[in-house]
Motif scaffolding. Structure first.
Motif, PDB file in Angstrom:
ATOM      1  N   ASP A 193      32.701  48.854  36.161  1.00  0.00           N
ATOM      2  CA  ASP A 193      32.514  48.559  37.586  1.00  0.00           C
ATOM      3  C   ASP A 193      32.450  49.878  38.357  1.00  0.00           C
ATOM      4  N   GLU A 194      31.313  50.149  38.997  1.00  0.00           N
ATOM      5  CA  GLU A 194      31.129  51.399  39.722  1.00  0.00           C
ATOM      6  C   GLU A 194      31.665  51.347  41.145  1.00  0.00           C
ATOM      7  N   LEU A 195      31.936  50.156  41.653  1.00  0.00           N
ATOM      8  CA  LEU A 195      32.443  50.019  43.019  1.00  0.00           C
ATOM      9  C   LEU A 195      33.970  49.981  43.059  1.00  0.00           C
ATOM     10  N   ILE A 196      34.566  49.227  42.139  1.00  0.00           N
ATOM     11  CA  ILE A 196      36.027  49.099  42.075  1.00  0.00           C
ATOM     12  C   ILE A 196      36.480  49.589  40.702  1.00  0.00           C
ATOM     13  N   PRO A 197      36.906  50.848  40.589  1.00  0.00           N
ATOM     14  CA  PRO A 197      37.340  51.379  39.288  1.00  0.00           C
ATOM     15  C   PRO A 197      38.467  50.554  38.685  1.00  0.00           C
ATOM     16  N   VAL A 198      38.402  50.362  37.381  1.00  0.00           N
ATOM     17  CA  VAL A 198      39.381  49.528  36.699  1.00  0.00           C
ATOM     18  C   VAL A 198      40.794  50.072  36.868  1.00  0.00           C
ATOM     19  N   GLU A 199      40.932  51.403  36.967  1.00  0.00           N
ATOM     20  CA  GLU A 199      42.258  51.995  37.108  1.00  0.00           C
ATOM     21  C   GLU A 199      42.958  51.544  38.385  1.00  0.00           C
ATOM     22  N   GLN A 200      42.171  51.336  39.453  1.00  0.00           N
ATOM     23  CA  GLN A 200      42.758  50.917  40.725  1.00  0.00           C
ATOM     24  C   GLN A 200      43.292  49.491  40.637  1.00  0.00           C
ATOM     25  N   VAL A 201      42.573  48.627  39.953  1.00  0.00           N
ATOM     26  CA  VAL A 201      43.042  47.242  39.786  1.00  0.00           C
ATOM     27  C   VAL A 201      44.266  47.211  38.876  1.00  0.00           C
ATOM     28  N   GLU A 202      44.227  47.964  37.789  1.00  0.00           N
ATOM     29  CA  GLU A 202      45.357  47.991  36.861  1.00  0.00           C
ATOM     30  C   GLU A 202      46.611  48.529  37.543  1.00  0.00           C
ATOM     31  N   GLU A 203      46.453  49.548  38.365  1.00  0.00           N
ATOM     32  CA  GLU A 203      47.599  50.096  39.088  1.00  0.00           C
ATOM     33  C   GLU A 203      48.182  49.067  40.054  1.00  0.00           C
ATOM     34  N   HIS A 204      47.304  48.330  40.716  1.00  0.00           N
ATOM     35  CA  HIS A 204      47.757  47.303  41.654  1.00  0.00           C
ATOM     36  C   HIS A 204      48.513  46.193  40.911  1.00  0.00           C
ATOM     37  N   VAL A 205      47.987  45.744  39.780  1.00  0.00           N
ATOM     38  CA  VAL A 205      48.637  44.687  39.015  1.00  0.00           C
ATOM     39  C   VAL A 205      49.998  45.157  38.506  1.00  0.00           C
ATOM     40  N   LYS A 206      50.074  46.415  38.097  1.00  0.00           N
ATOM     41  CA  LYS A 206      51.359  46.970  37.655  1.00  0.00           C
ATOM     42  C   LYS A 206      52.383  46.918  38.776  1.00  0.00           C
ATOM     43  N   GLU A 207      51.969  47.267  40.007  1.00  0.00           N
ATOM     44  CA  GLU A 207      52.866  47.217  41.155  1.00  0.00           C
ATOM     45  C   GLU A 207      53.248  45.774  41.475  1.00  0.00           C
ATOM     46  N   TYR A 224      37.252  43.500  31.268  1.00  0.00           N
ATOM     47  CA  TYR A 224      36.033  43.489  30.471  1.00  0.00           C
ATOM     48  C   TYR A 224      35.583  44.926  30.213  1.00  0.00           C
ATOM     49  N   GLU A 225      34.831  45.111  29.152  1.00  0.00           N
ATOM     50  CA  GLU A 225      34.432  46.457  28.744  1.00  0.00           C
ATOM     51  C   GLU A 225      33.131  46.933  29.391  1.00  0.00           C
ATOM     52  N   ASP A 226      32.194  46.008  29.673  1.00  0.00           N
ATOM     53  CA  ASP A 226      30.838  46.464  29.995  1.00  0.00           C
ATOM     54  C   ASP A 226      30.148  45.684  31.112  1.00  0.00           C
ATOM     55  N   THR A 227      30.899  45.004  31.963  1.00  0.00           N
ATOM     56  CA  THR A 227      30.264  44.191  33.001  1.00  0.00           C
ATOM     57  C   THR A 227      30.232  44.923  34.343  1.00  0.00           C
ATOM     58  N   PRO A 228      29.126  44.790  35.098  1.00  0.00           N
ATOM     59  CA  PRO A 228      29.059  45.392  36.431  1.00  0.00           C
ATOM     60  C   PRO A 228      29.942  44.648  37.430  1.00  0.00           C
ATOM     61  N   HIS A 229      29.931  45.121  38.659  1.00  0.00           N
ATOM     62  CA  HIS A 229      30.735  44.557  39.742  1.00  0.00           C
ATOM     63  C   HIS A 229      30.401  43.082  39.954  1.00  0.00           C
ATOM     64  N   VAL A 230      31.407  42.221  40.011  1.00  0.00           N
ATOM     65  CA  VAL A 230      31.321  40.763  40.183  1.00  0.00           C
ATOM     66  C   VAL A 230      30.243  40.114  39.311  1.00  0.00           C
ATOM     67  N   CYS A 265      38.727  43.267  42.489  1.00  0.00           N
ATOM     68  CA  CYS A 265      39.486  43.605  43.693  1.00  0.00           C
ATOM     69  C   CYS A 265      40.956  43.745  43.297  1.00  0.00           C
ATOM     70  N   PRO A 266      41.745  44.605  44.022  1.00  0.00           N
ATOM     71  CA  PRO A 266      41.359  45.426  45.173  1.00  0.00           C
ATOM     72  C   PRO A 266      40.996  46.845  44.738  1.00  0.00           C
ATOM     73  N   GLY A 267      40.335  47.555  45.669  1.00  0.00           N
ATOM     74  CA  GLY A 267      39.972  48.939  45.400  1.00  0.00           C
ATOM     75  C   GLY A 267      40.170  49.788  46.637  1.00  0.00           C
ATOM     76  N   ASN A 268      40.218  51.081  46.441  1.00  0.00           N
ATOM     77  CA  ASN A 268      40.355  51.995  47.569  1.00  0.00           C
ATOM     78  C   ASN A 268      39.038  52.121  48.323  1.00  0.00           C
ATOM     79  N   ALA A 269      39.142  52.479  49.593  1.00  0.00           N
ATOM     80  CA  ALA A 269      37.950  52.578  50.437  1.00  0.00           C
ATOM     81  C   ALA A 269      37.393  53.995  50.385  1.00  0.00           C
ATOM     82  N   SER A 270      36.816  54.380  49.235  1.00  0.00           N
ATOM     83  CA  SER A 270      36.212  55.701  49.137  1.00  0.00           C
ATOM     84  C   SER A 270      34.888  55.717  49.892  1.00  0.00           C
ATOM     85  N   PHE A 271      34.488  56.896  50.348  1.00  0.00           N
ATOM     86  CA  PHE A 271      33.227  57.017  51.091  1.00  0.00           C
ATOM     87  C   PHE A 271      32.048  56.634  50.205  1.00  0.00           C
TER      88      PHE A 271
END
Length: 343
Positions: A266-280, A293-299, A181-187
């Protein structure tokens, strides 16, 4: 006479009894302080420290991911029970109906949590003279758990009237673990999240997908016509909150350690979205760390790499407590070294 199957109520009751939990609300459970118990004997990373300077947490808040069953959440709370056997635990589940409930309903559901925290002095404006102030650890999973945490913060402010620094609760020793978390609310992400617990060939998926489509469309209309921000955008803003009203929870400050955990798979919360949030978050001066992590699924990071997952948390917590008398640069160097060893 043939024995029938146990009812869900009996099964839940026995599960709670074994876990030492008491239901105090809808999907909310309390584990009170108990005498110290035996810690893990085969992993020193879990061992309870005897150093009083580390100030281990005495209140642990766990916000489960959407649709998470209690046995799954117990896998995390059991580790905390062994690490901090004297801590009071509060477990909050996140069910799908939470997302389309009204703000008032969401806040009312968390009143039992607020009452427990108030009873433990978490919302006092002054620290106790004996120095025995709350030491609070929060562990939140996915957007579902994050939204429950965000709602609790708004509820605590409303109950204490902390609209200014004069009414803000006294800052406490605390830390926050934010998993997936967090991630965008994509459809597409919404469909995956709400149908994750359903069998792939289940006919129940059809009405669920139709309902989510309507709900998602309604949210777009509210945003574009009435200017109401999507709930996940409000969550991200809450996680970045600072100033006179505290962080996402009112006792937090800019210095409160925030540990974000995510995965490139993570297919639900892309890593880029979390990294961008942490940067902000870092740009705004918040104490934010990230473990990727390199290869773990969501939670599922702790399930695949338990020693690395809990080791990173434990070590970061220890270093953060030592940082009070050390330079920021030296602390960051030590944290970076620990993360390279553990992940």
């Amino acid at each position: 006479m043939a024995l029938g199957k146990s009812s869900p109520q009996i099964t839940l009751s026995s599960t709670l009894q074994r876990a030492g939990l008491v239901p105090i609300g809808n999907g909310i459970y309390l584990r009170r302080e108990i005498p110290p118990s035996k810690s893990f004997s085969d992993a020193t990373i879990y061992t309870k420290s005897s150093n009083p300077l580390l100030r281990e947490p005495n209140i642990i808040l766990v916000f489960g991911w959407m649709g998470a069953k209690l046995p799954h959440i117990f896998k995390y709370t059991k580790v905390y029970e062994d690490m901090y056997p004297n801590a009071t635990q509060i477990i909050v589940q996140s069910e799908p109906h939470f997302f389309w409930s009204s703000k008032r309903t969401r806040m009312n559901n968390l009143v039992p949590v607020a009452e427990v925290l108030e009873a433990h002095g978490c919302t006092r404006q002054e620290s106790p003279r004996d120095g025995n102030s709350p030491r609070i650890l929060v562990h939140s999973f996915s957007n579902g758990g994050g939204l429950q945490m965000y709602t609790l913060g708004n509820l605590l402010r409303a109950r204490s009237g902390s609209s200014s620094s004069s009414r803000r609760p006294s800052p406490h020793v605390s830390a926050v673990v934010i998993d997936s978390c967090p991630g965008n609310a994509s459809f597409r992400g919404a469909i995956q999240a709400f149908t994750a617990a359903l069998p792939k060939n289940s006919l129940l998926r059809i009405p669920v997908i139709i309902f989510i489509t309507l709900l998602y469309g309604f949210g777009i209309i509210r945003h574009r016509v009435f200017g109401v921000k999507p709930i996940f955008e409000r969550l991200k803003e809450g996680l970045l909150r600072k100033g006179s009203e505290g962080g996402i929870l009112p006792w937090m400050t800019e210095k409160t350690p925030r540990m974000y955990i995510c995965s490139k798979k993570d297919e639900l919360i892309p890593v880029e979205q979390v990294e961008e949030h942490v940067k902000e978050a870092r740009h705004r001066g918040l104490n934010a760390k990230i473990v990727v992590y390199e290869d773990t699924p969501h939670v599922a990071h702790a399930r695949r790499y338990p020693e690395q997952y809990w080791g990173a948390y434990k070590m970061i917590y220890i270093v953060e407590m030592r940082c009070k008398d050390r330079t920021k640069q030296k602390c960051n160097q030590e944290l970076a070294s620990l993360l390279r060893r553990l992940v």
